[in-house]
Design a protein around this motif. Structure first.
Motif, PDB file in Angstrom:
ATOM      1  N   ASN A 186     -18.086  57.675  94.981  1.00  8.80           N
ATOM      2  CA  ASN A 186     -18.263  56.509  94.111  1.00  8.80           C
ATOM      3  C   ASN A 186     -17.560  56.675  92.771  1.00  8.80           C
ATOM      4  O   ASN A 186     -17.408  55.692  92.029  1.00  8.80           O
ATOM      5  CB  ASN A 186     -19.750  56.244  93.879  1.00  8.80           C
ATOM      6  CG  ASN A 186     -20.456  55.789  95.139  1.00  8.80           C
ATOM      7  OD1 ASN A 186     -19.855  55.138  95.999  1.00  8.80           O
ATOM      8  ND2 ASN A 186     -21.719  56.140  95.286  1.00  8.80           N
ATOM      9  N   GLY A 187     -17.156  57.898  92.429  1.00 11.30           N
ATOM     10  CA  GLY A 187     -16.381  58.091  91.214  1.00 11.30           C
ATOM     11  C   GLY A 187     -15.071  57.314  91.255  1.00 11.30           C
ATOM     12  O   GLY A 187     -14.590  56.835  90.217  1.00 11.30           O
ATOM     13  N   TYR A 188     -14.498  57.169  92.455  1.00 11.98           N
ATOM     14  CA  TYR A 188     -13.273  56.382  92.579  1.00 11.98           C
ATOM     15  C   TYR A 188     -13.543  54.914  92.297  1.00 11.98           C
ATOM     16  O   TYR A 188     -12.660  54.199  91.810  1.00 11.98           O
ATOM     17  CB  TYR A 188     -12.672  56.551  93.976  1.00 11.98           C
ATOM     18  CG  TYR A 188     -12.119  57.924  94.224  1.00 11.98           C
ATOM     19  CD1 TYR A 188     -10.877  58.289  93.713  1.00 11.98           C
ATOM     20  CD2 TYR A 188     -12.832  58.868  94.951  1.00 11.98           C
ATOM     21  CE1 TYR A 188     -10.354  59.560  93.929  1.00 11.98           C
ATOM     22  CE2 TYR A 188     -12.319  60.138  95.172  1.00 11.98           C
ATOM     23  CZ  TYR A 188     -11.093  60.476  94.665  1.00 11.98           C
ATOM     24  OH  TYR A 188     -10.580  61.733  94.876  1.00 11.98           O
ATOM     25  N   ALA A 189     -14.748  54.455  92.613  1.00 21.32           N
ATOM     26  CA  ALA A 189     -15.094  53.068  92.310  1.00 21.32           C
ATOM     27  C   ALA A 189     -15.108  52.836  90.806  1.00 21.32           C
ATOM     28  O   ALA A 189     -14.688  51.778  90.327  1.00 21.32           O
ATOM     29  CB  ALA A 189     -16.450  52.723  92.922  1.00 21.32           C
ATOM     30  N   LEU A 190     -15.597  53.816  90.046  1.00 22.15           N
ATOM     31  CA  LEU A 190     -15.581  53.682  88.587  1.00 22.15           C
ATOM     32  C   LEU A 190     -14.150  53.594  88.059  1.00 22.15           C
ATOM     33  O   LEU A 190     -13.843  52.789  87.171  1.00 22.15           O
ATOM     34  CB  LEU A 190     -16.314  54.857  87.948  1.00 22.15           C
ATOM     35  CG  LEU A 190     -17.824  54.950  88.186  1.00 22.15           C
ATOM     36  CD1 LEU A 190     -18.394  56.167  87.469  1.00 22.15           C
ATOM     37  CD2 LEU A 190     -18.519  53.689  87.705  1.00 22.15           C
TER      38      LEU A 190
ATOM     39  N   VAL B  98      -6.930  54.046  93.902  1.00 22.51           N
ATOM     40  CA  VAL B  98      -8.333  54.449  93.803  1.00 22.51           C
ATOM     41  C   VAL B  98      -9.229  53.588  94.695  1.00 22.51           C
ATOM     42  O   VAL B  98     -10.345  54.003  95.025  1.00 22.51           O
ATOM     43  CB  VAL B  98      -8.831  54.415  92.339  1.00 22.51           C
ATOM     44  CG1 VAL B  98      -8.170  55.496  91.525  1.00 22.51           C
ATOM     45  CG2 VAL B  98      -8.591  53.050  91.700  1.00 22.51           C
ATOM     46  N   LEU B  99      -8.760  52.404  95.080  1.00 28.44           N
ATOM     47  CA  LEU B  99      -9.498  51.609  96.053  1.00 28.44           C
ATOM     48  C   LEU B  99      -9.313  52.140  97.471  1.00 28.44           C
ATOM     49  O   LEU B  99     -10.223  52.061  98.305  1.00 28.44           O
ATOM     50  CB  LEU B  99      -9.047  50.148  96.004  1.00 28.44           C
ATOM     51  CG  LEU B  99      -9.424  49.324  94.775  1.00 28.44           C
ATOM     52  CD1 LEU B  99      -8.763  47.953  94.836  1.00 28.44           C
ATOM     53  CD2 LEU B  99     -10.935  49.172  94.643  1.00 28.44           C
ATOM     54  N   LEU B 100      -8.128  52.681  97.754  1.00 26.01           N
ATOM     55  CA  LEU B 100      -7.798  53.115  99.106  1.00 26.01           C
ATOM     56  C   LEU B 100      -8.544  54.378  99.506  1.00 26.01           C
ATOM     57  O   LEU B 100      -8.966  54.514 100.666  1.00 26.01           O
ATOM     58  CB  LEU B 100      -6.291  53.348  99.211  1.00 26.01           C
ATOM     59  CG  LEU B 100      -5.738  53.746 100.577  1.00 26.01           C
ATOM     60  CD1 LEU B 100      -5.950  52.622 101.585  1.00 26.01           C
ATOM     61  CD2 LEU B 100      -4.256  54.094 100.476  1.00 26.01           C
ATOM     62  N   ILE B 101      -8.719  55.304  98.575  1.00 29.71           N
ATOM     63  CA  ILE B 101      -9.320  56.606  98.922  1.00 29.71           C
ATOM     64  C   ILE B 101     -10.711  56.464  99.533  1.00 29.71           C
ATOM     65  O   ILE B 101     -10.983  57.017 100.606  1.00 29.71           O
ATOM     66  CB  ILE B 101      -9.337  57.516  97.683  1.00 29.71           C
ATOM     67  CG1 ILE B 101      -7.901  57.899  97.304  1.00 29.71           C
ATOM     68  CG2 ILE B 101     -10.161  58.776  97.945  1.00 29.71           C
ATOM     69  CD1 ILE B 101      -7.801  58.713  96.034  1.00 29.71           C
ATOM     70  N   PRO B 102     -11.659  55.734  98.914  1.00 30.72           N
ATOM     71  CA  PRO B 102     -12.985  55.624  99.550  1.00 30.72           C
ATOM     72  C   PRO B 102     -12.960  54.862 100.865  1.00 30.72           C
ATOM     73  O   PRO B 102     -13.777  55.148 101.757  1.00 30.72           O
ATOM     74  CB  PRO B 102     -13.828  54.893  98.491  1.00 30.72           C
ATOM     75  CG  PRO B 102     -12.853  54.230  97.597  1.00 30.72           C
ATOM     76  CD  PRO B 102     -11.645  55.089  97.586  1.00 30.72           C
TER      77      PRO B 102
END
Length: 295
Positions: free
Chosen positions: A136-140, A179-183
């Motif tokens: 969820n850090g990538y969501a931030l 950063v959207l793609l990674i999760p």
């Protein structure tokens, strides 16, 4: 302009590596004093030339970078014990006023990179998310960079001249999509209930960028990046299904995936070329308005 910016970048890189390579040869006063002198000289030059000229903006950019160098040297010299995220957070806060005053895209870029590093290190070192929720850090980061992208589009729509260049948009779009793609890919490869929040943000953000740069504000570079985003997602979904149903990476499976990859990205290119030939919505509106006026 190119030579000025490259020269400034090389000088700043030289200052950083000069202190790193000769760390043990200088006293604390020489280290901190030398950086402070450089900082003052850059600020004086920016004031002398003014922020309306490129040279003044580049000098202010140099001052912004030297603030980070000073904080790093200060922390090493006095062993403050501060976490790494604290240094980048202080750096981001201290130069934010200059960033607002300069109206200079490269300085905004430096500030955004520093802020991203501060947020990423804060999430990691403070254990904000634990276990599978670390994704969820990538969501931030997506929210942070997405907010900057939205602010940039709003400013351009209101006629802010120094942001009108299309090159100021593409790096932000790439940063957001990354950063959207990674999760999303992590959810496909190894799904966990903790990934749901980031997964939804990733899918919603990717869909919005696709829609916005196709129908709202036509930008084929950004639209192509969005198509690549969705092509990679479909590719990983197919690969997950194929490799789970086969006996590992045998020749037939690899050949099939190669054909899928060729077909998928050829289809994405065909879609981009098809959209390229379509009239943009803004152009249609302008033409329609002009026709009504003529009538």
């Amino acid at each position: 302009r190119l030579l000025l910016i490259l020269g400034a970048a090389l000088i700043l890189a030289g200052i950083i590596f000069f202190f790193a390579a000769n760390w043990n040869s200088f006293s604390g006063m020489m280290k901190l004093g030398g950086i402070e002198v450089g900082l003052v000289v850059c600020l004086a030059g920016a004031w002398l030339y003014g922020l309306e000229r490129l040279s003044g903006k580049v000098l202010l950019l140099g001052a912004g970078v030297l603030v980070g160098v000073f904080l790093a040297v200060f922390g090493q010299e006095y062993q403050t014990g501060a976490d790494a995220w604290d240094l980048f957070a202080q750096w981001s806060i201290l130069i934010f006023g200059w960033v607002l005053l300069a109206r200079f895209v490269p300085l905004w870029g430096v500030w955004l990179v520093v802020t991203n590093v501060a947020v990423a290190l804060f999430v990691e070192q403070k254990d904000i998310f634990r276990g599978g929720a670390e994704i969820n850090g990538y969501a931030l980061l997506a929210v942070l960079n997405g907010a900057v992208l939205v602010a940039r589009e709003l400013a351009c729509s209101r006629g802010v001249s120094w942001l009108q260049g299309k090159w100021t948009r593409l790096p932000l779009v790439f940063a957001v999509l990354w950063v959207l793609l990674i999760p999303v890919l992590a959810s496909i490869v190894d799904y966990d209930q903790e990934y749901v929040f980031s997964l939804l943000i990733g899918l919603a953000g990717g869909a919005f960028i696709y829609w916005f740069y196709r129908f709202r504000t036509r930008d084929m570079w950004c639209f192509s990046a969005a198509c690549l985003f969705w092509a990679l997602i479909v590719e990983v979904c197919v690969a997950r299904a194929v490799f789970e149903g086969s006996q590992g990476g045998d020749a037939a499976t690899l050949l099939f995936m190669a054909m899928v990859t060729i077909g998928l990205f050829a289809g994405a290119c065909w879609h981009v070329m098809k959209v390229l030939k379509e009239p943009a919505a803004e152009t249609e509106k302008t033409t329609a308005a002009g026709g009504e006026k003529d009538v």
